[in-house]
Structure formats: C-alpha cells, structure tokens
Write a protein that holds these residues in place. Structure first.
Motif, mmCIF file in Angstrom:
data_model
loop_
_atom_site.group_PDB
_atom_site.id
_atom_site.type_symbol
_atom_site.label_atom_id
_atom_site.label_comp_id
_atom_site.label_asym_id
_atom_site.label_seq_id
_atom_site.Cartn_x
_atom_site.Cartn_y
_atom_site.Cartn_z
ATOM 1 N N GLU A 1 -0.191 -5.697 -3.160
ATOM 2 C CA GLU A 1 -0.013 -4.288 -3.517
ATOM 3 C C GLU A 1 0.150 -4.109 -5.023
ATOM 4 O O GLU A 1 -0.347 -3.129 -5.591
ATOM 5 N N ARG B 1 9.370 -2.286 -3.343
ATOM 6 C CA ARG B 1 8.462 -2.805 -2.329
ATOM 7 C C ARG B 1 9.008 -4.063 -1.660
ATOM 8 O O ARG B 1 8.778 -4.280 -0.473
ATOM 9 N N ASN C 1 0.411 1.058 1.423
ATOM 10 C CA ASN C 1 1.363 1.177 0.319
ATOM 11 C C ASN C 1 0.783 0.907 -1.056
ATOM 12 O O ASN C 1 1.479 1.088 -2.060
ATOM 13 N N THR D 1 3.640 -7.737 -1.100
ATOM 14 C CA THR D 1 4.089 -7.209 -2.392
ATOM 15 C C THR D 1 3.159 -7.636 -3.519
ATOM 16 O O THR D 1 2.825 -6.826 -4.405
ATOM 17 N N VAL E 1 2.174 2.236 -4.975
ATOM 18 C CA VAL E 1 2.342 1.377 -6.147
ATOM 19 C C VAL E 1 1.459 1.865 -7.293
ATOM 20 O O VAL E 1 1.876 1.885 -8.463
ATOM 21 N N GLU F 1 11.592 -2.864 0.899
ATOM 22 C CA GLU F 1 10.940 -2.208 2.032
ATOM 23 C C GLU F 1 10.170 -3.199 2.895
ATOM 24 O O GLU F 1 10.169 -3.104 4.125
#
Length: 325
Positions: A112, A252, A199, A109, A203, A255
């Motif tokens: 990202e 995020r 991902n 996270t 973002v 997930e």
C-alpha cells in the motif's frame, strides 16, 4: 498706595462620589448555571454511549479474563487469576495466527505504501480532469470492507469467478483454479490483494496531501542543477515526505494488525486455518468454542501488542519530525 487684596485660601477639589461595586444579580448566576447544566445535558448521551459501548465492555472483558467463564449467562465462576493468559500463550495456534497476522501486516502495508506513493505522484501531476481521477481513485476506499470482501470472493470464485475467466481467455493459465479453497498461503495472499486494493487510495491521498506542501521551487532548482526525475524524487521529495510516510505506517500497521472482517467474509479463516489472524482466532475462541475467558485474554493481549506497535511507531514519527527541516 492701595493695599493688596487678601489671598483666598486654597480650596480642595470636590470629592468624587464613590460608585458602588457592580452587583451580580441572581438571574445572572442562574443563567451561568443553566449554561453549565445545558452543556452537561448535551454531553450526557455521548457519555452514555462511550460508557455502554467502550468502557463497560472493556472493563467487563478484563474481569472475565481472570475467571473461568464458559457461558454467556451470569453466574458464579471460579477465579483463576492469570491461568487464562498462560494457557493462551502456550497454545501453538496463537503463534500460528500471529505469524499470519505479521505476514499480512507487513506485506499489505508495504504494498500500500509503494503503490500509494506512485498513485499520489500521478494525482499530483498537472493533468486535465484531475478532480475526476481523484474521485475515481477514492471509490475503493469508500466501499465498506464487508462489501469489498464479498466482491473479491466472487471475483476469485473457483467455478465462475471473473479472475479465472480472464486469465483463461488470455491463456495465462490452463483452467480454472481455486484461489481461496485449496492452498492456505495462496488464500492469505488473495486476502492481502483485496486489502491492498481497498486501502491504497487512502494511503495515496495521505501522501498527496504531503506532496502539495512541498514547494515546487525545490524540484525546479534540482532540475536546474542537472538532477533527473528519479534523482530529484530521491533527493528532494522523498526526504520531505518522511513525516507523512511515518504517519501512514502508524495508521495502516495498526489497522492491518486488527484485520478481521475481510478475513471473515472472504475465507472464514480457511483453508486449514491458513488465513486465521489473531483477531479471528479470538473470535473463534470466544464465540465458537464459548471459551469467553480465553477470548477476553486474547483480546487484551492484542491490545497490548497494538499499544507496543503504536508506541514504537510514534517514537519513530517523533524522531522523523525532529530530523525533518
């Protein structure tokens, strides 16, 4: 003198005929009822899908978590109450998997968010063929997670992977190495790399939408006052992006906490269980070991953990919205 004519008596205005109240004919009522029945009929397939795919399995798993079920077939199983939950919480493998999950969630996270913020700044710049670059950037996220995991497994292959070949040709390493097979911590980080590659673009587009809502006059005024690009970003752009960043963190984090498919494809939970997450450990308990009650208990503990995370993040998001101008 002549006499005045007699005055005529005042006459009342003629009464207006009363109109009968509007009558609601039977066919109108039938038409309204038909629309309601049609709406219910159209909603029925979706309701059946939600019940069959979500509600019934969730309720069935909750019931199973209170029994000692060790077979996929129906039968009479003893009621054990909360014993499954206490045994699962006492299992050290759960806390090891929870540590892997927390590391994966935090690192992926954070990476990202940082990379997505920089990429969003590039996509917001007034460049030629900006639409073309945006289309290219979204491609990693458009790939299914299974395909993404399989691609990275081949890239990181110990014998003929592209990563080893490239690093060896550039003399950055002496020979081929096993990225996913020997070192558990290295394998977990490679899974993080694959997830970040997929991902980050999502973002970036979330933050790009936030950047486009910021008036250009604010940054221009900051530059007139003598603020450089970095100071203008930290003083003007970043505070206005806080609600969007909080929303990205909510999505995020949840997930990433539920990660399963990319771990299943890339490492299968190995080496030595070094990439097992909570959801992957739940899968092993329920379907590999056929401890369905333990798997159901783990699933509901995961739901509770995700709910707590969601409530914390939503509270933070609410506070950031109240502080934002």
């Amino acid at each position: 003198m002549t006499a005045a004519p007699p005055a005529r008596p005042a006459t009342a205005p003629p009464a207006r005929p009363r109109t009968p109240p509007a009558r609601r004919w039977p066919f109108a009522r039938r038409a309204g009822g038909g629309q309601v029945r049609l709406a219910l009929l159209l909603l029925l397939p979706a309701a059946l899908v939600v019940f069959g795919v979500v509600l019934y399995p969730a309720g069935r798993a909750l019931v199973i978590s209170f029994y000692d079920v060790d077979s996929p077939f129906p039968g009479r199983y003893p009621f054990v109450g909360l014993r499954n939950y206490t045994q699962v919480l006492a299992d050290h493998r759960l806390w090891t998997a929870a540590g892997h999950t927390a590391y994966f969630t935090a690192v992926s996270t954070a990476l990202e968010l940082v990379l997505g913020l920089g990429l969003a700044q590039l996509l917001a710049a007034p460049l030629r063929l900006r639409w073309f670059f945006r289309a290219i950037v979204i491609l990693p996220w458009a790939l299914p997670t299974i395909v993404n995991g399989a691609m990275w497994r081949w890239i990181l292959n110990a014998q003929y992977g592209v990563a080893n070949a490239l690093l060896t040709e550039l003399h950055l390493q002496d020979g081929y190495r096993s990225w996913l097979g020997n070192d558990p911590f290295l394998a977990l980080n490679m899974v993080v790399v694959a997830d970040v590659w997929k991902n980050t673009s999502l973002v970036a587009f979330f933050l790009l939408a936030g950047l486009q809502t910021i008036p250009r006059e604010l940054n221009e005024a900051a530059r007139v006052d003598g603020a450089g690009p970095i100071r203008s970003f930290c003083r003007v752009t970043l505070p206005l992006l806080v609600p969007h960043i909080a929303l990205v963190l909510v999505l995020r984090t949840i997930e990433a906490f539920k990660v399963f498919d990319i771990v299943y494809v890339m490492t299968g939970g190995g080496p030595a269980g070094g990439t097992q997450t909570i959801t992957f450990f739940t899968y092993l308990e329920a379907f590999s070991a056929q401890r369905f009650s333990a798997g159901a208990s783990l699933a509901y503990l995961t739901v509770i953990a995700i709910l707590v995370l969601a409530l914390i993040y939503l509270r933070l998001l609410r506070q950031s919205e109240l502080r934002s101008p």
